[in-house]
Design a protein around this motif. Structure first.
Motif, mmCIF file in Angstrom:
data_model
loop_
_atom_site.group_PDB
_atom_site.id
_atom_site.type_symbol
_atom_site.label_atom_id
_atom_site.label_comp_id
_atom_site.label_asym_id
_atom_site.label_seq_id
_atom_site.Cartn_x
_atom_site.Cartn_y
_atom_site.Cartn_z
ATOM 1 N N ALA A 116 52.444 15.394 -18.653
ATOM 2 C CA ALA A 116 52.185 13.946 -18.621
ATOM 3 C C ALA A 116 52.708 13.267 -19.887
ATOM 4 C CB ALA A 116 50.689 13.679 -18.446
ATOM 5 N N LEU A 117 52.478 13.862 -21.055
ATOM 6 C CA LEU A 117 52.966 13.278 -22.305
ATOM 7 C C LEU A 117 54.493 13.256 -22.357
ATOM 8 C CD1 LEU A 117 50.454 14.784 -24.886
ATOM 9 C CD2 LEU A 117 50.688 12.373 -24.229
ATOM 10 N N ALA A 118 55.124 14.332 -21.904
ATOM 11 C CA ALA A 118 56.587 14.376 -21.886
ATOM 12 C C ALA A 118 57.148 13.340 -20.904
ATOM 13 C CB ALA A 118 57.070 15.778 -21.507
ATOM 14 N N LEU A 119 56.460 13.139 -19.777
ATOM 15 C CA LEU A 119 56.888 12.127 -18.803
ATOM 16 C C LEU A 119 56.785 10.726 -19.410
ATOM 17 C CD1 LEU A 119 57.723 11.195 -15.956
ATOM 18 C CD2 LEU A 119 55.307 11.357 -15.296
ATOM 19 N N VAL A 120 55.677 10.431 -20.096
ATOM 20 C CA VAL A 120 55.503 9.124 -20.746
ATOM 21 C C VAL A 120 56.579 8.923 -21.814
ATOM 22 C CG1 VAL A 120 53.993 7.801 -22.282
ATOM 23 C CG2 VAL A 120 53.052 8.897 -20.246
ATOM 24 N N ARG A 121 56.839 9.957 -22.609
ATOM 25 C CA ARG A 121 57.874 9.875 -23.648
ATOM 26 C C ARG A 121 59.234 9.569 -23.011
ATOM 27 N NH1 ARG A 121 57.505 14.895 -25.553
ATOM 28 N NH2 ARG A 121 55.566 14.380 -26.573
#
Length: 150
Positions: A116-121
């Motif tokens: 999820a964090l990598a997707l947001v980034r």
């Protein structure tokens, strides 16, 4: 040689997840997952095996060199997080509406959070790049952009 450097992406995490198959029985299959700046690559386990425990990653030779890639540009969200019997269950939702179910052990850093964090980034970088492109396009046309409607 040039081909090798083009295909190399910054790896953020490498480990094992279980993916629910889309077939009639919807079995959980072990996958070696590599999280990169551009998405999640899923490698199948050679030699069939859904059984056994072991917990740790299989030797390199036990994983297929072929990989299916879930690219962030085609992902919408990481959803439906549930904690049951020491496992984290989550769903990756693609832009097409397809939902892909995963599970992993609850101990350690949760894969769902890292994906999820990598997707947001990725989405944030995409938005910044789009903004830059618009600004450069407006400057190229001699406009300040202040009088334009959004």
């Amino acid at each position: 040689m040039v081909n090798m450097s083009v295909s190399v992406k910054a790896m953020m995490r490498d480990g094992q997840l279980e993916k629910r198959s889309s077939g009639l029985l919807q079995l959980w299959k072990k996958k070696r997952c590599v999280l990169t700046e551009e998405g999640l690559r899923l490698h199948s386990c050679k030699g069939g095996g859904g059984g056994g425990g072991g917990g740790g990653p299989a030797p390199e030779s036990g994983w297929s060199p072929k990989a299916k890639e879930l690219r962030f540009e085609l992902m919408t969200t990481v959803d439906c997080v549930e904690y049951k019997r020491g496992m984290v269950y989550f769903t990756v939702v693609m832009a097409s509406g397809k939902e892909i179910d995963f599970r992993c052990p609850q101990d350690g850093t949760a894969w769902n959070a890292e994906i999820a964090l990598a997707l947001v980034r990725f989405k944030n970088l995409q938005a910044v790049q789009t903004g830059r492109n618009r600004r450069m396009s407006a400057e190229h046309l001699g406009s300040t952009g202040e009088d334009e409607e959004l």
